[in-house]
Scaffold this motif. Structure first.
Motif, PDB file in Angstrom:
ATOM      1  N   ILE A   1     103.112 -25.829 -20.910  1.00  0.00           N
ATOM      2  CA  ILE A   1     104.243 -25.458 -19.901  1.00  0.00           C
ATOM      3  C   ILE A   1     104.175 -26.284 -18.786  1.00  0.00           C
ATOM      4  O   ILE A   1     104.871 -26.934 -18.101  1.00  0.00           O
ATOM      5  CB  ILE A   1     104.431 -24.113 -19.716  1.00  0.00           C
ATOM      6  CG1 ILE A   1     104.999 -23.326 -20.855  1.00  0.00           C
ATOM      7  CG2 ILE A   1     105.493 -23.933 -18.621  1.00  0.00           C
ATOM      8  CD1 ILE A   1     105.232 -21.799 -20.790  1.00  0.00           C
TER       9      ILE A   1
ATOM     10  N   LYS B   1     104.333 -14.370 -15.969  1.00  0.00           N
ATOM     11  CA  LYS B   1     104.611 -13.540 -16.975  1.00  0.00           C
ATOM     12  C   LYS B   1     103.666 -13.703 -18.386  1.00  0.00           C
ATOM     13  O   LYS B   1     103.032 -12.856 -18.758  1.00  0.00           O
ATOM     14  CB  LYS B   1     106.109 -14.187 -17.628  1.00  0.00           C
ATOM     15  CG  LYS B   1     106.591 -13.469 -18.780  1.00  0.00           C
ATOM     16  CD  LYS B   1     107.216 -12.421 -18.545  1.00  0.00           C
ATOM     17  CE  LYS B   1     107.624 -11.455 -19.785  1.00  0.00           C
ATOM     18  NZ  LYS B   1     108.697 -11.810 -20.591  1.00  0.00           N
ATOM     19  N   ILE B   2     103.280 -15.003 -18.489  1.00  0.00           N
ATOM     20  CA  ILE B   2     102.391 -15.161 -19.727  1.00  0.00           C
ATOM     21  C   ILE B   2     100.928 -14.796 -19.260  1.00  0.00           C
ATOM     22  O   ILE B   2     100.239 -14.150 -19.925  1.00  0.00           O
ATOM     23  CB  ILE B   2     102.291 -16.904 -20.265  1.00  0.00           C
ATOM     24  CG1 ILE B   2     103.777 -17.126 -20.481  1.00  0.00           C
ATOM     25  CG2 ILE B   2     101.296 -17.188 -21.127  1.00  0.00           C
ATOM     26  CD1 ILE B   2     104.058 -18.720 -21.117  1.00  0.00           C
TER      27      ILE B   2
ATOM     28  N   HIS C   1      99.571 -16.129 -31.864  1.00  0.00           N
ATOM     29  CA  HIS C   1      99.784 -14.984 -30.521  1.00  0.00           C
ATOM     30  C   HIS C   1      98.606 -14.682 -29.982  1.00  0.00           C
ATOM     31  O   HIS C   1      98.505 -13.654 -28.985  1.00  0.00           O
ATOM     32  CB  HIS C   1     100.658 -13.636 -31.093  1.00  0.00           C
ATOM     33  CG  HIS C   1     102.029 -13.906 -31.498  1.00  0.00           C
ATOM     34  ND1 HIS C   1     103.048 -12.860 -32.028  1.00  0.00           N
ATOM     35  CD2 HIS C   1     103.091 -14.916 -30.902  1.00  0.00           C
ATOM     36  CE1 HIS C   1     104.216 -13.512 -31.774  1.00  0.00           C
ATOM     37  NE2 HIS C   1     104.354 -14.467 -31.173  1.00  0.00           N
TER      38      HIS C   1
ATOM     39  N   GLY D   1      98.433  -7.705 -23.629  1.00  0.00           N
ATOM     40  CA  GLY D   1      99.746  -7.371 -24.279  1.00  0.00           C
ATOM     41  C   GLY D   1     100.008  -8.319 -25.541  1.00  0.00           C
ATOM     42  O   GLY D   1     101.258  -8.801 -25.922  1.00  0.00           O
ATOM     43  N   HIS D   2      99.121  -8.821 -26.591  1.00  0.00           N
ATOM     44  CA  HIS D   2      99.261  -9.632 -27.365  1.00  0.00           C
ATOM     45  C   HIS D   2      99.139  -8.807 -28.818  1.00  0.00           C
ATOM     46  O   HIS D   2      98.472  -9.233 -29.640  1.00  0.00           O
ATOM     47  CB  HIS D   2      98.095 -10.661 -27.379  1.00  0.00           C
ATOM     48  CG  HIS D   2      96.718 -10.396 -27.063  1.00  0.00           C
ATOM     49  ND1 HIS D   2      95.729  -9.637 -27.665  1.00  0.00           N
ATOM     50  CD2 HIS D   2      96.122 -10.450 -25.679  1.00  0.00           C
ATOM     51  CE1 HIS D   2      94.937  -9.447 -27.134  1.00  0.00           C
ATOM     52  NE2 HIS D   2      94.970  -9.722 -25.979  1.00  0.00           N
TER      53      HIS D   2
ATOM     54  N   LEU E   1      99.435 -22.590 -24.286  1.00  0.00           N
ATOM     55  CA  LEU E   1     100.864 -22.538 -23.960  1.00  0.00           C
ATOM     56  C   LEU E   1     100.969 -22.668 -22.319  1.00  0.00           C
ATOM     57  O   LEU E   1     101.912 -23.288 -22.100  1.00  0.00           O
ATOM     58  CB  LEU E   1     101.377 -21.166 -24.324  1.00  0.00           C
ATOM     59  CG  LEU E   1     102.801 -21.339 -24.776  1.00  0.00           C
ATOM     60  CD1 LEU E   1     103.046 -22.213 -25.842  1.00  0.00           C
ATOM     61  CD2 LEU E   1     103.332 -19.929 -25.124  1.00  0.00           C
TER      62      LEU E   1
ATOM     63  N   PRO F   1     106.854 -18.385 -12.224  1.00  0.00           N
ATOM     64  CA  PRO F   1     107.249 -17.380 -13.106  1.00  0.00           C
ATOM     65  C   PRO F   1     106.465 -17.313 -14.512  1.00  0.00           C
ATOM     66  O   PRO F   1     106.337 -16.219 -15.039  1.00  0.00           O
ATOM     67  CB  PRO F   1     108.634 -17.542 -13.502  1.00  0.00           C
ATOM     68  CG  PRO F   1     109.171 -18.600 -12.161  1.00  0.00           C
ATOM     69  CD  PRO F   1     107.921 -19.228 -11.776  1.00  0.00           C
ATOM     70  N   PHE F   2     106.498 -18.616 -15.138  1.00  0.00           N
ATOM     71  CA  PHE F   2     105.610 -18.725 -16.402  1.00  0.00           C
ATOM     72  C   PHE F   2     104.230 -18.167 -16.312  1.00  0.00           C
ATOM     73  O   PHE F   2     103.615 -17.288 -17.223  1.00  0.00           O
ATOM     74  CB  PHE F   2     105.582 -20.072 -16.980  1.00  0.00           C
ATOM     75  CG  PHE F   2     107.122 -20.657 -17.363  1.00  0.00           C
ATOM     76  CD1 PHE F   2     107.292 -20.117 -18.624  1.00  0.00           C
ATOM     77  CD2 PHE F   2     107.695 -21.446 -16.516  1.00  0.00           C
ATOM     78  CE1 PHE F   2     108.663 -20.698 -18.858  1.00  0.00           C
ATOM     79  CE2 PHE F   2     108.982 -21.820 -16.907  1.00  0.00           C
ATOM     80  CZ  PHE F   2     109.357 -21.481 -18.109  1.00  0.00           C
TER      81      PHE F   2
ATOM     82  N   LEU G   1     106.556 -29.225 -17.278  1.00  0.00           N
ATOM     83  CA  LEU G   1     107.068 -29.236 -16.016  1.00  0.00           C
ATOM     84  C   LEU G   1     106.696 -30.645 -15.250  1.00  0.00           C
ATOM     85  O   LEU G   1     107.453 -31.023 -14.706  1.00  0.00           O
ATOM     86  CB  LEU G   1     106.877 -28.155 -15.386  1.00  0.00           C
ATOM     87  CG  LEU G   1     107.388 -26.689 -15.932  1.00  0.00           C
ATOM     88  CD1 LEU G   1     106.858 -25.488 -15.096  1.00  0.00           C
ATOM     89  CD2 LEU G   1     108.938 -26.763 -16.031  1.00  0.00           C
TER      90      LEU G   1
ATOM     91  N   GLN H   1      97.798 -18.567 -26.118  1.00  0.00           N
ATOM     92  CA  GLN H   1      98.593 -18.276 -25.160  1.00  0.00           C
ATOM     93  C   GLN H   1      98.161 -19.367 -23.727  1.00  0.00           C
ATOM     94  O   GLN H   1      98.877 -19.626 -22.956  1.00  0.00           O
ATOM     95  CB  GLN H   1      98.608 -16.886 -24.558  1.00  0.00           C
ATOM     96  CG  GLN H   1      98.728 -15.861 -25.592  1.00  0.00           C
ATOM     97  CD  GLN H   1     100.140 -15.614 -25.825  1.00  0.00           C
ATOM     98  OE1 GLN H   1     100.812 -15.022 -24.899  1.00  0.00           O
ATOM     99  NE2 GLN H   1     100.804 -15.636 -27.150  1.00  0.00           N
TER     100      GLN H   1
ATOM    101  N   PHE I   1     108.734 -23.829 -10.425  1.00  0.00           N
ATOM    102  CA  PHE I   1     108.828 -23.502 -11.740  1.00  0.00           C
ATOM    103  C   PHE I   1     108.050 -22.911 -12.574  1.00  0.00           C
ATOM    104  O   PHE I   1     108.116 -21.955 -13.314  1.00  0.00           O
ATOM    105  CB  PHE I   1     109.523 -24.463 -12.577  1.00  0.00           C
ATOM    106  CG  PHE I   1     111.062 -24.760 -12.260  1.00  0.00           C
ATOM    107  CD1 PHE I   1     111.945 -24.408 -13.076  1.00  0.00           C
ATOM    108  CD2 PHE I   1     111.400 -25.480 -11.051  1.00  0.00           C
ATOM    109  CE1 PHE I   1     113.320 -24.539 -12.664  1.00  0.00           C
ATOM    110  CE2 PHE I   1     112.750 -25.788 -10.860  1.00  0.00           C
ATOM    111  CZ  PHE I   1     113.784 -25.370 -11.408  1.00  0.00           C
TER     112      PHE I   1
END
Lengths: 121, 131
Positions: A62, A109-110, A50, A118-119, A58, A105-106, A66, A55, A102
């Motif tokens: 992603i 958010k991330i 985390h 916020g980790h 990540l 949104p990721f 995609l 992140q 697509f």
């Protein structure tokens, strides 16, 4: 095989993203499988992953999934339609349009989570 | 040898063996399935849920349902086969020395088999103990 430079880029990115996804899959399966050694071990791993640096990783992952997925659909159109190869360049730009739709949104958010701190602790 | 053709008819002609043609078809079929499975998987765990809240309990709760076990196991199996075969194409292209290529493949295939075993075990044979 390809006359446009886009096709060459599409090919290289497809390979690099594919290898990247496979490397992640190794870490991901090991992480989830750690649950077999109990909640303490599992949660220690989760907490480790985390951290913001993972992140960011990540977000790259992603993006890779995609791109690899949508470009894979482009390859399939080229393989099984009569017009796919002719329009491979236009299809590649289509891949990027789908990618942006697509990915946003990721990213929000991330990316927002990383910037907002916020980790966890 | 890996197939370089872009069209199924050409791929059929180029395929050195029937097995190579089956792999070519498998890459397309599994690819389409994986696109949907993985977008669903990522959307569920990164958009619908706060990533940082994911812990043992979250995983346990989800994997207590057979549907999600099967969903995740499909991803595991298809991704390992798709990725393993993709890596085989890459190794055939990049590792020219036959001996080095052979041993690289031995290591890679062993690792993938181990991952499949470990992943299946934690999906189906581990009691996450959720009430």
């Amino acid at each position: 095989m390809y006359r446009g430079s886009e096709g060459q880029w599409a090919f290289y990115l497809h390979r690099i993203s594919g290898i990247g996804i496979l490397v992640f899959l190794v870490l991901h399966v090991l992480n989830i499988a750690s649950a077999m050694w109990g909640p303490e071990v599992s949660n220690a791993f989760m907490k480790f992953y985390h951290q913001p640096v993972f992140q960011v990783g990540l977000l790259f992952l992603i993006a890779g999934v995609l791109y690899h997925g949508f470009n894979g659909l482009r390859i399939i159109l080229m393989d099984f339609t009569s017009w796919g190869v002719r329009y491979q360049r236009q299809l590649w730009y289509g891949v990027w349009v789908l990618f942006v739709v697509f990915y946003l949104p990721f990213l929000i958010k991330i990316g927002g989570g990383i910037l907002g701190g916020g980790h966890g602790d | 040898m890996a197939i370089k053709s872009r069209r199924y008819e050409e791929a059929k002609l180029e395929a050195s063996t029937n097995l190579e043609l089956y792999w070519w078809v498998f890459m397309r079929v599994s690819g389409v399935v994986l696109v949907f499975l993985l977008i669903g998987h990522m959307w569920m765990n990164a958009i619908l849920v706060d990533l940082n809240s994911i812990d043992y309990d979250y995983v346990a709760k989800r994997l207590s349902q057979t549907t999600w076990k099967v969903y995740d196991w499909l991803i595991l199996a298809l991704a390992l086969l798709h990725g393993g075969n993709g890596l085989r194409y890459v190794l055939d292209d990049w590792v020219r020395d036959p001996m080095k290529r052979f041993w690289t493949k031995v290591v890679v295939y062993s690792l993938l088999a181990f991952l499949f075993f470990l992943g299946s075990l934690s999906l189906f044979n581990h009691d996450f103990g959720v009430n």
